[in-house]
Design a protein around this motif. Structure first.
Motif, PDB file in Angstrom:
ATOM      1  N   TRP A 245       0.808  -1.216   0.000  1.00 40.55           N
ATOM      2  CA  TRP A 245       0.000   0.000   0.000  1.00 40.55           C
ATOM      3  C   TRP A 245       0.842   1.267   0.000  1.00 40.55           C
ATOM      4  N   ALA A 246       2.038   1.203   0.599  1.00 44.71           N
ATOM      5  CA  ALA A 246       2.938   2.356   0.516  1.00 44.71           C
ATOM      6  C   ALA A 246       3.415   2.530  -0.926  1.00 44.71           C
ATOM      7  N   PHE A 247       3.690   1.414  -1.613  1.00 52.54           N
ATOM      8  CA  PHE A 247       4.088   1.459  -3.031  1.00 52.54           C
ATOM      9  C   PHE A 247       2.987   2.117  -3.858  1.00 52.54           C
ATOM     10  N   ILE A 248       1.766   1.674  -3.672  1.00 48.26           N
ATOM     11  CA  ILE A 248       0.637   2.235  -4.428  1.00 48.26           C
ATOM     12  C   ILE A 248       0.463   3.715  -4.110  1.00 48.26           C
ATOM     13  N   GLY A 249       0.488   4.056  -2.819  1.00 46.24           N
ATOM     14  CA  GLY A 249       0.337   5.447  -2.410  1.00 46.24           C
ATOM     15  C   GLY A 249       1.450   6.324  -2.950  1.00 46.24           C
ATOM     16  N   ASN A 250       2.680   5.843  -2.882  1.00 46.14           N
ATOM     17  CA  ASN A 250       3.815   6.604  -3.398  1.00 46.14           C
ATOM     18  C   ASN A 250       3.685   6.837  -4.901  1.00 46.14           C
ATOM     19  N   TYR A 251       3.201   5.819  -5.633  1.00 43.69           N
ATOM     20  CA  TYR A 251       3.047   6.011  -7.069  1.00 43.69           C
ATOM     21  C   TYR A 251       1.984   7.074  -7.367  1.00 43.69           C
ATOM     22  N   ILE A 252       0.883   7.016  -6.634  1.00 41.11           N
ATOM     23  CA  ILE A 252      -0.174   8.021  -6.839  1.00 41.11           C
ATOM     24  C   ILE A 252       0.360   9.418  -6.528  1.00 41.11           C
ATOM     25  N   GLY A 253       1.043   9.550  -5.396  1.00 44.14           N
ATOM     26  CA  GLY A 253       1.534  10.860  -4.969  1.00 44.14           C
ATOM     27  C   GLY A 253       2.590  11.446  -5.887  1.00 44.14           C
ATOM     28  N   GLY A 254       3.557  10.630  -6.295  1.00 47.83           N
ATOM     29  CA  GLY A 254       4.638  11.128  -7.136  1.00 47.83           C
ATOM     30  C   GLY A 254       4.351  11.005  -8.622  1.00 47.83           C
ATOM     31  N   GLY A 255       3.786   9.852  -9.023  1.00 45.27           N
ATOM     32  CA  GLY A 255       3.542   9.605 -10.435  1.00 45.27           C
ATOM     33  C   GLY A 255       2.338  10.343 -10.977  1.00 45.27           C
ATOM     34  N   ILE A 256       1.222  10.277 -10.242  1.00 45.27           N
ATOM     35  CA  ILE A 256      -0.024  10.880 -10.733  1.00 45.27           C
ATOM     36  C   ILE A 256      -0.146  12.346 -10.329  1.00 45.27           C
ATOM     37  N   PHE A 257      -0.032  12.620  -9.014  1.00 47.06           N
ATOM     38  CA  PHE A 257      -0.261  13.986  -8.518  1.00 47.06           C
ATOM     39  C   PHE A 257       0.818  14.981  -8.935  1.00 47.06           C
TER      40      PHE A 257
END
Length: 275
Positions: A245-257
């Motif tokens: 879940w940290a991996f998913i959250g980190n991708y959303i925060g850095g990759g998407i946002f």
């Protein structure tokens, strides 16, 4: 005197086009390195994991040695200590998974890199980051740097991130962590002076560490430390929960946002490719 209405082209609204061009250039370099020199790419990833781990030890030392001071002061000192890690990683051009989330999402948006290449690079990078942590803590066991107080603080931190945390909290805090890290790196790309770059890179890390957000590579380093110093306190299913879940959250925060948003704000998908 008449004042004429300013007329702007669409391209003039792309205020960070130079940043995007810089990111795409770095994406091409990283892709070439991973394709043709995977050993060197892996070594740069190992260096990142090693630097994060050694600064995690530094942060634990700061927090335990200032015990008795106010909780807020201890946290900000620990955050400042840990921020040195990302500054060193970025300025030495080492490879960190979470910053690559932003870079390669921009590459995907502009179609300069394939999804299969991105998956391969993410896997190599994460593996290297973890190996770097294991090397550092393996070497550290031959010293007395990790005091009983530091091991106790490590165990408490890991428990809060795994056993006591829900998957939703981990994911949301993962979004916040990598948003601040990557927005700092994105701003730093506009700076020419090394000190200015270091300031903006470091400030994002200070925020995420002070607020106890979730960073998948940093967390993996802490879990590696637990395997050397307190393996009986490890809950493997909770560690897996945190990493996923940290991996998913980190991708959303850095990759998407950050990556996807600024790629979209700075040009159409075919602009840079055709140019």
């Amino acid at each position: 005197m008449k004042i004429e209405k300013p007329v702007k082209t669409t391209e003039e609204t792309f205020s960070n086009a130079e940043n995007i061009a810089d990111i795409l250039n770095q994406v091409a370099t990283k892709e070439a390195s991973a394709d043709h020199e995977p050993g060197r790419f892996m070594l740069k990833s190992i260096i990142s994991g090693f630097l994060l781990a050694i600064m995690a030890v530094f942060m634990l030392a700061v927090k335990t040695q200032f015990e008795g001071a106010s909780h807020g002061l201890i946290n900000i000192l620990g955050a400042l200590a840990f921020s040195i890690a990302l500054i060193m990683i970025v300025l030495t051009k080492a490879e960190l998974l979470t910053s690559n989330f932003m870079f390669f999402t921009v590459g995907l948006y502009y179609r300069t890199v394939s999804m299969s290449k991105v998956a391969k690079i993410f896997a190599l990078c994460f593996l290297g980051n973890i190996i770097g942590s294991f090397i550092l803590f393996g070497l550290m066991t031959g010293t007395k740097v990790m005091t009983p107080e530091m091991v106790a603080a490590l165990t408490k931190t890991v428990s809060a991130k795994t056993v006591e945390a829900t998957w939703l909290a981990i994911m949301i805090k993962g979004i916040f962590a990598n948003f601040f890290i990557n927005i700092g790196i994105f701003i730093a790309l506009q700076c020419k002076e090394a000190l200015a770059k270091a300031f903006f890179i470091g400030i994002g890390v200070v925020i995420f560490v002070f607020m106890a957000y979730e960073h998948v590579v940093y967390n993996a380093g802490l879990f590696a430390a637990m395997m050397f110093y307190n393996p009986d306190a490890i809950s493997w299913m909770d560690i897996l929960k945190n990493i996923v879940w940290a991996f998913i959250g980190n991708y959303i925060g850095g990759g998407i946002f950050v990556g996807l948003v600024y790629a979209y704000l700075n040009g159409r998908r075919d602009d840079i490719v055709k140019g």
